[in-house]
Design an enzyme around this catalytic site. Structure first.
Site, PDB file in Angstrom:
ATOM      1  N   LYS A  95     -27.963   6.748  16.798  1.00 40.99           N
ATOM      2  CA  LYS A  95     -27.412   7.379  15.597  1.00 40.99           C
ATOM      3  C   LYS A  95     -28.100   6.760  14.386  1.00 40.99           C
ATOM      4  O   LYS A  95     -28.318   5.536  14.358  1.00 40.99           O
ATOM      5  CB  LYS A  95     -25.898   7.133  15.570  1.00 40.99           C
ATOM      6  CG  LYS A  95     -25.164   7.810  14.412  1.00 40.99           C
ATOM      7  CD  LYS A  95     -23.653   7.586  14.527  1.00 40.99           C
ATOM      8  CE  LYS A  95     -22.888   8.286  13.413  1.00 40.99           C
ATOM      9  NZ  LYS A  95     -21.417   8.108  13.536  1.00 40.99           N
TER      10      LYS A  95
ATOM     11  N   SER B  81     -18.640  12.254  13.216  1.00 42.56           N
ATOM     12  CA  SER B  81     -19.889  12.258  12.492  1.00 42.56           C
ATOM     13  C   SER B  81     -21.104  12.071  13.406  1.00 42.56           C
ATOM     14  O   SER B  81     -22.230  12.255  12.955  1.00 42.56           O
ATOM     15  CB  SER B  81     -19.885  11.130  11.463  1.00 42.56           C
ATOM     16  OG  SER B  81     -19.762   9.873  12.118  1.00 42.56           O
TER      17      SER B  81
ATOM     18  N   SER C 177     -15.364   9.520  15.533  1.00 44.66           N
ATOM     19  CA  SER C 177     -16.716  10.086  15.546  1.00 44.66           C
ATOM     20  C   SER C 177     -17.498   9.928  16.839  1.00 44.66           C
ATOM     21  O   SER C 177     -18.597  10.470  16.946  1.00 44.66           O
ATOM     22  CB  SER C 177     -17.544   9.507  14.410  1.00 44.66           C
ATOM     23  OG  SER C 177     -17.147  10.101  13.210  1.00 44.66           O
TER      24      SER C 177
HETATM   25  N1  GLN Z   1     -13.573  12.291  10.496  1.00 42.23           N
HETATM   26  C1  GLN Z   1     -13.313  10.944  10.121  1.00 42.23           C
HETATM   27  C2  GLN Z   1     -13.799  10.684   8.718  1.00 42.23           C
HETATM   28  O1  GLN Z   1     -14.381  11.539   8.162  1.00 42.23           O
HETATM   29  C3  GLN Z   1     -13.931   9.977  11.080  1.00 42.23           C
HETATM   30  C4  GLN Z   1     -15.390   9.784  10.899  1.00 42.23           C
HETATM   31  C5  GLN Z   1     -15.937   8.691  11.760  1.00 42.23           C
HETATM   32  O2  GLN Z   1     -15.329   8.288  12.753  1.00 42.23           O
HETATM   33  N2  GLN Z   1     -17.058   8.142  11.353  1.00 42.23           N
HETATM   34  O3  GLN Z   1     -13.601   9.670   8.162  1.00 42.23           O
END
Ligand code: GLN
Length: 483
Positions: free
Chosen positions: A76, A151, A175
Site C-alpha cells: 500500500k 482505504s 481499511s
Molecule cells: N473509513 C474509515 C475512515 O475513513 C477507515 C479508514 C481506514 O481504516 N484507513 O477513517
C-alpha cells in the site's frame, strides 16, 4: 500461474516448477494488460521486482528456503519505500521519495518477497471507497461500476483481480477488512502494536495498524508472519513473541465459543447479508463451534467517537505537511503564511481537508472536553464491552459491512453516509483488537464478508477459524469474470 496462492507459489518454487523471475515477469505483464481497467497501482517497480526475484532465485539455488522467498507482493502506498515514490494517494506527496524503508517493507524484503509496486489508496487512508485518491478511483473487479472499498482499495482490487497473490494494507477503522469483504478476499487487522508502524505514514496513530490482504487465511498467516514483531523504532510496538501462525491453522473448532452480538442485526443491515451471516454461522456449528448471543451495548456510540478521535489525530499528524519539509509546495508564495496555506490548500484533497478541520475543531480549547475527551470515554466503554464479551466467548462473529460495495460516486455528496458504513469495523480499532474478514457469499454478484474478532494477540485463533471455514466452503475460490 496468476491463480496461485502464496502457499501454492511457495510449494512451486521449492519444487523448482518455475522461478521467481518467471512468475514475476508473468505478473508484471498481467498488470500491464489488466490494471488500466481497475487502476489498482500508483507506481510499478519493475526493476526492483526483477532484481529481487533474481536474488530470491539465487538464494534458493544456494539452498535457502522460506515461504516468502521469491513471493511477489505489493505495498500500500503509505509504507515508505526507499528511493521510491510514497504518495499516500495524495498530490501532497506525489513527488516524495522516501529516504528509508518502513519496517514492514524491510522485514518482508529480508524474507525474500518481490515488490511489484505500490498500490492505490484513499488519500492519507481516509475513506471507505478508494475514491479520494489523487490518482483516481479504484474499480471493483467484481463489477467495474462499483467501489472496491477503502482505504486499501488498490491492494484489494489487485489481489482480487489476480494481478498478484497478496499485498500489504493498513486498517485505521476497517481499511483492511472492508475492502476484503467488498472484493472476496481474506484480510486481517492485527492487534494494535503487533505490526510496526515505523515508516507507515500516520493517519490516526492510536488506531492505525498494518496487516495482510490475501485470498486465503493460509496466505494471511504467511504474510503476517513476515510483518509481525517487536520494533524498537516504534514505541507502540509490543514486545511479545510472534507465534507460528501457519501452525495455528489446523486446530479443531470443537467447542469453540462464538459470540454473535444482538446489536449487529439492527435495521441498518442488508437482510440478504444477514442471511449469509446466518449461513456461515451454521457452517461453523457443523465444525463444532457453539454459538452464543452476546451484547455490545455501546456499539451505537462508536461511529461518532471514531469520527472525533481519528480526525483529531489526523489534524495533528498531517500538520507536518507544510510545504517546507516534504512534498508539494505552491508556486510563488507571497510570504510564509501564503506558503503554508496555499501548499496545504492545493496539496490536500477535500476529504482530507474536511478531516483536518473537524479534528482541529474537536481539539480546540473550549471544545476539547465536549468532543475529544467525551470520545475517549466512549472508547473505553467500547473496549469494556469487548472485555466482558470475551469473558464468555472465544471469538465474536458478525457482518463486516452493512451493505455490499456501492456504485462509484454513490456516496460522494454525503460523507456521513459513507462513515456509517464503518459501523462493524471501527470498534476493533477503538479497542485495539484483532479482526479478520473472510468471504461468505454474494449479493447481486457482489461479495459479502463475515468478520471475526478475537482477544488481544489471538490472530492465530482468527486464522484458525477462517482456515477451517475455508476448508469447508468455496466462496474464497471464486474469481471475478474477466480476471
Ligand atoms: N473509513 C474509515 C475512515 O475513513 C477507515 C479508514 C481506514 O481504516 N484507513 O477513517
Amino acid at each position: 500461474m496468476h491463480h496461485m496462492t502464496l502457499a501454492e507459489i511457495a510449494r512451486g518454487l521449492a519444487d523448482k516448477k518455475f522461478s521467481s523471475e518467471e512468475l514475476t515477469r508473468t505478473l508484471l505483464a498481467r498488470i500491464a494488460q489488466l490494471d488500466p481497467q481497475i487502476n489498482s497501482f500508483i507506481s510499478l517497480t519493475e526493476d526492483l521486482a526483477l532484481a529481487q526475484a533474481k536474488a530470491a532465485d539465487a538464494r534458493r539455488a544456494n539452498g535457502e528456503s522460506g515461504a516468502l522467498l521469491g513471493a511477489p507482493i505489493a505495498h500500500k502506498d503509505l509504507f515508505c519505500t526507499q528511493g521510491i515514490r510514497t504518495s499516500c494517494g495524495s498530490k501532497m506527496l506525489d513527488n516524495f521519495k522516501a529516504p528509508y524503508d518502513a519496517t514492514v517493507v524491510s522485514k518482508l524484503a529480508a524474507a525474500g518477497t518481490v515488490t511489484l509496486g505500490k498500490t492505490n489508496m484513499d488519500e492519507f487512508a481516509m475513506g471507505s471507497a478508494n475514491e479520494s485518491s489523487w490518482y483516481g478511483a479504484v474499480k471493483n473487479p467484481w463489477n467495474l461500476e462499483h467501489v472496491p472499498g477503502g482505504s486499501s482499495g488498490g491492494s484489494a482490487a489487485a489481489v482480487a483481480a489476480r494481478l498478484l497473490p497478496a499485498a500489504t494494507a493498513t486498517d485505521t477503522g476497517g481499511s483492511i477488512r472492508q475492502p476484503a469483504a467488498f472484493t472476496n478476499l481474506t484480510g486481517l487487522k492485527p492487534t494494535y502494536g503487533r505490526v510496526s508502524r515505523w515508516g507507515m505514514i500516520a493517519y490516526a496513530s492510536s488506531l492505525d495498524q498494518g496487516g495482510p490482504l490475501a485470498r486465503t487465511a493460509e496466505d494471511c498467516a504467511l504474510l503476517l508472519q513476515g510483518m509481525a514483531g517487536f520494533d524498537p523504532n516504534d514505541s507502540t510496538s509490543i514486545d511479545e513473541p510472534v507465534p507460528d501462525y501457519s501452525a495455528s491453522l489446523n486446530g479443531s473448532l470443537q467447542g469453540l465459543r462464538i459470540g454473535v452480538p444482538k446489536e449487529y442485526f439492527s435495521a441498518g443491515l442488508d437482510p440478504r447479508i444477514a442471511d449469509l451471516i446466518h449461513t456461515s454461522i451454521k457452517e461453523l456449528e457443523k465444525l463444532g463451534a457453539v454459538i452464543k448471543e452476546i451484547s455490545l451495548p455501546n456499539m451505537q456510540h462508536a461511529i461518532p467517537a471514531y469520527y472525533v478521535i481519528a480526525p483529531a489525530e489526523a489534524s495533528s499528524n498531517l500538520s507536518r505537511f507544510d510545504g517546507v519539509r516534504f512534498g508539494y509546495r505552491c508556486e510563488n508564495p507571497k510570504d510564509l503564511e501564503d506558503l503554508y496555506t496555499r501548499s496545504r490548500g492545493e496539496g490536500f484533497g477535500s476529504e482530507v481537508q474536511r478531516r483536518i478541520m473537524v479534528g482541529a475543531y474537536a481539539l480546540s480549547a473550549g471544545y476539547y472536553d465536549a468532543y475529544y475527551l467525551k470520545a475517549q470515554k466512549i472508547r473505553r466503554l467500547v473496549k469494556n464491552d469487548f472485555m466482558n464479551a470475551f469473558n464468555e466467548v472465544d471469538v465474536i462473529l458478525g457482518p463486516t459491512t452493512p451493505n455490499p460495495a456501492w456504485k462509484l460516486g454513490a456516496k460522494n455528496s454525503d460523507p456521513v453516509a459513507a462513515y456509517l458504513e464503518d459501523v462493524y469495523t471501527i470498534t476493533a480499532n477503538l479497542a485495539g483488537l484483532p479482526g479478520l474478514s473472510m468471504p461468505a457469499g454474494f449479493v447481486d454478484g457482489l461479495p459479502v464478508g463475515v468478520q471475526l474478532l478475537a482477544p488481544y494477540f489471538q490472530e492465530g485463533r482468527l486464522l484458525n477459524v477462517a482456515h477451517q471455514y475455508q476448508l469447508h466452503t468455496d466462496w474464497h475460490t471464486r474469481t471475478p469474470t474477466g480476471f
